[in-house]
Design a protein around this motif. Structure first.
Motif, mmCIF file in Angstrom:
data_model
loop_
_atom_site.group_PDB
_atom_site.id
_atom_site.type_symbol
_atom_site.label_atom_id
_atom_site.label_comp_id
_atom_site.label_asym_id
_atom_site.label_seq_id
_atom_site.Cartn_x
_atom_site.Cartn_y
_atom_site.Cartn_z
ATOM 1 N N CYS A 250 0.846 -1.193 0.000
ATOM 2 C CA CYS A 250 0.000 0.000 0.000
ATOM 3 C C CYS A 250 0.884 1.246 0.000
ATOM 4 O O CYS A 250 1.929 1.279 0.661
ATOM 5 C CB CYS A 250 -0.917 0.015 1.225
ATOM 6 S SG CYS A 250 -2.252 -1.210 1.166
ATOM 7 N N CYS A 264 -6.342 1.715 1.019
ATOM 8 C CA CYS A 264 -5.706 0.425 0.717
ATOM 9 C C CYS A 264 -5.498 -0.394 1.985
ATOM 10 O O CYS A 264 -5.828 -1.579 2.039
ATOM 11 C CB CYS A 264 -4.390 0.656 -0.012
ATOM 12 S SG CYS A 264 -3.475 -0.855 -0.390
ATOM 13 N N ARG A 268 -7.485 -3.953 2.958
ATOM 14 C CA ARG A 268 -6.640 -5.142 2.866
ATOM 15 C C ARG A 268 -7.238 -6.305 3.668
ATOM 16 O O ARG A 268 -7.103 -7.475 3.276
ATOM 17 C CB ARG A 268 -5.230 -4.817 3.359
ATOM 18 C CG ARG A 268 -4.246 -6.000 3.332
ATOM 19 C CD ARG A 268 -4.041 -6.571 1.943
ATOM 20 N NE ARG A 268 -3.486 -5.617 1.006
ATOM 21 C CZ ARG A 268 -2.180 -5.359 0.876
ATOM 22 N NH1 ARG A 268 -1.301 -5.990 1.632
ATOM 23 N NH2 ARG A 268 -1.777 -4.473 -0.021
#
Length: 459
Positions: A250, A264, A268
Motif C-alpha cells: 500500500c 488500501c 486489505r
C-alpha cells in the motif's frame, strides 16, 4: 467395466461437481437479477429519514443472478426462492460509503464464500443510510441492526437456527453485525469483523461496538488500526496483520492514488479474507502481547491454544479446539504485498562474541529466484539477537544464508565473530530442528555465505 466407460463416467462426474461448485442452475427466463443501490447527495437529502434496508440472496444455484430477498420471497409460490433452510447462512454487511456508491467487492466476497461452503449468502444493502456524513451514518447503524434482526426472526420461524448464522461485517458493518448479536444475546453462531471501524468506536462501551459477547465466536482482522480501523481487540481472536497498521504494497505517499493512500490499508482485511477463503495457503496467527515482541522473536508458538494456531477463514472457531475459547487474544502475522498474501514466518537468531564497537549486519535468506533481507543492529552490551521475518517460500526451500557486515563507518566494528546463526520456522514445534551455522567471521567488505541442503518433502 472398460477403461473407455470409466473415462466417460469420470468426465460426467467432474462436470457434475463443477456445476455444483460454480452454481449452475435452471434460471427462470423472466427472472430479474438484483443488485445493490447507488445514491447521490440529492437523493440522500430526500431519503435520509428512511434507511431503506434491502437484501439480496446468492447461493450456488443462482451465482450469476442475485435474488431480491424478503420475507415474501420465502413463501411466494409464484417465484422461486433459492434459500435453503438446511444450509448455513452468511450475512454480508457493508460499511460507510463516503460517496454513495455501491461496494464493488460484494459479489466477489459472496462467490468466495460459496466456493468454500454451500450456504445462503444474504447481502444487506443499506447504502441510503451509510453514505456521505459519517457522524450521521453512525447514528443509523443500530436501526439497521434492528431491521436485520426482524429478518432473522422471520427466518427463525421458517426453521433457521441462530447458531447457523455467520455475519461478515466490513468496517462499520462489523459494528452493525455486533449490535445484531447484542439483540440476540450472543446466540448468533459467528461474527467476522473485517477491519472494524475505529472512529467513534474505540472508546465506546461494548454495548455499542463489536465485542466477544456478540456471538458464540467472534474473529476480527485488523489492517488499518491507526486510521479507519479500530486498534483494540474486539473478538475472541483478533488478527493484526503486519501489526495492524501499514500494509505491504500500500502506498505511503500522498502523491499516490487516492485508493492506494487512503483506503488500501483499510480494505486489505477484506482482500486477505477472500484469499483465505480461496484456500491458496494458510494464514496463521501467532499469539503475542505486542507486535514489537512478536518481531523480536519473543512469541514463537501457540501454547495458549494448546498448540493449535488460529487461522483466518471459515474453519470452526478459527481452528481453536480448547474450550472455552479465550477472549481478546491478539494474534500477529506478516503478509506479502499481493494475493494470496501468504508468507512463511522464520525466526532468525544470531549470537556473536562481545563487540568493542557497534555494528550492523544484513542477513539474507536466498533461493534461486529471490532473497529476503533482515538488518540487525549489534550493540556492545548484547550478544544474542532474535528477529522474525517473512519469506515467500518455506524454510526448507531456502538454499543459502548470507551475512554482510554493512558497518562502513570507521567507528563501526570491522570484524565480527559469529558464534552461531540459526533459522527455524514459526510457529515452532518439538519436531522442528533449527538450521544453524557455527563459529565463523564476517569481515567488513567481505560477505559470508553458506549453502543449505533443501529438505522439503514433496511426496
Amino acid at each position: 467395466m472398460s477403461q473407455g466407460h470409466t473415462t466417460i463416467l469420470l468426465c460426467v462426474f467432474t462436470l457434475f461437481i463443477t456445476s455444483l461448485v460454480l452454481g449452475v442452475k435452471e434460471r427462470q427466463p423472466d427472472e430479474e437479477c438484483a443488485d445493490l443501490n447507488n445514491t447521490t447527495w440529492q437523493e440522500y437529502r430526500q431519503r435520509r429519514v428512511k434507511l431503506q434496508v434491502q437484501y439480496m440472496l446468492l447461493t450456488r444455484r443462482n451465482l450469476d443472478c442475485a435474488q431480491t430477498f424478503t420475507q415474501e420471497s420465502l413463501t411466494d409460490s409464484q417465484k422461486p426462492s433459492y434459500f435453503n433452510i438446511s444450509c448455513p447462512t452468511k450475512v454480508i454487511v457493508h460499511g460507510y460509503r463516503a460517496l454513495g456508491s455501491k461496494p464493488s467487492w460484494v459479489k466477489e466476497l459472496a462467490w468466495s464464500l460459496l466456493r468454500a461452503q454451500d450456504a445462503n449468502v444474504v447481502v444487506v444493502d443499506w447504502i441510503y443510510g451509510a453514505s456521505f456524513a459519517y457522524n450521521l451514518v453512525v447514528e443509523n447503524y443500530k436501526e439497521v441492526a434492528v431491521q436485520i434482526s426482524v429478518l432473522i426472526n422471520q427466518l427463525q420461524k421458517h426453521g433457521c437456527k441462530l447458531e447457523s448464522f455467520h455475519f461478515i461485517g466490513v468496517s462499520l458493518g462489523a459494528h452493525v453485525a455486533g449490535f445484531v448479536g447484542t439483540l440476540f444475546e450472543g446466540k448468533i453462531g459467528r461474527i467476522t469483523g473485517l477491519d472494524p471501524a475505529g472512529p467513534m468506536f474505540k472508546g465506546a462501551d461494548t454495548f455499542d461496538r463489536l465485542d466477544p459477547s456478540d456471538a458464540q465466536f467472534v474473529d476480527a482482522i485488523h489492517t488499518d488500526s491507526d486510521y479507519f480501523g479500530i486498534s483494540i481487540p474486539v473478538g475472541h481472536v483478533d488478527f493484526f496483520l503486519n501489526g495492524g497498521k501499514d500494509q505491504t504494497g500500500c502506498a505511503r505517499s500522498r502523491f499516490a492514488s487516492m485508493y492506494g493512500y487512503v483506503i488500501c490499508d483499510h480494505m486489505r482485511a477484506l482482500h486477505v479474507y477472500m484469499s483465505a477463503l480461496n484456500g491458496s495457503c494458510p494464514l496463521v496467527g501467532i499469539p503475542c502481547s505486542s507486535y514489537e515482541d512478536f518481531l523480536k522473536g519473543s512469541c514463537v508458538d501457540c501454547g495458549v491454544f494448546k498448540g493449535s494456531c488460529p487461522t483466518i477463514g471459515l474453519t470452526e472457531n478459527s481452528g481453536i479446539t480448547i474450550s472455552p475459547v479465550p477472549k481478546e487474544q491478539k494474534l500477529f502475522l506478516l503478509t506479502s504485498s499481493m494475493s494470496p498474501f501468504c508468507a512463511h514466518h522464520v525466526l532468525l537468531q544470531l549470537e556473536v562474541s562481545p563487540l568493542d564497537k557497534s555494528a550492523e549486519v544484513e542477513v539474507t535468506l536466498r533461493t534461486e529466484s529471490l532473497g529476503k533481507e533482515q538488518r540487525l543492529r549489534l550493540q556492545t552490551d548484547t550478544t544474542v539477537y532474535r528477529a522474525v521475518l517473512a519469506h515467500p517460500l518455506p524454510l526448507c526451500e531456502i538454499q543459502t544464508i548470507e551475512l554482510k557486515n554493512t558497518g562502513a563507518r570507521f567507528y563501526r566494528q570491522g570484524d565480527i565473530h559469529v558464534k552461531s546463526v540459526c533459522v527455524s520456522p514459526i510457529p515452532s514445534s518439538r519436531q522442528d530442528v533449527p538450521l544453524c551455522v557455527n563459529n565463523f567471521h564476517v569481515r567488513r567488505g567481505s560477505p559470508w555465505s553458506h549453502d543449505f541442503v533443501q529438505l522439503c518433502d514433496y511426496v
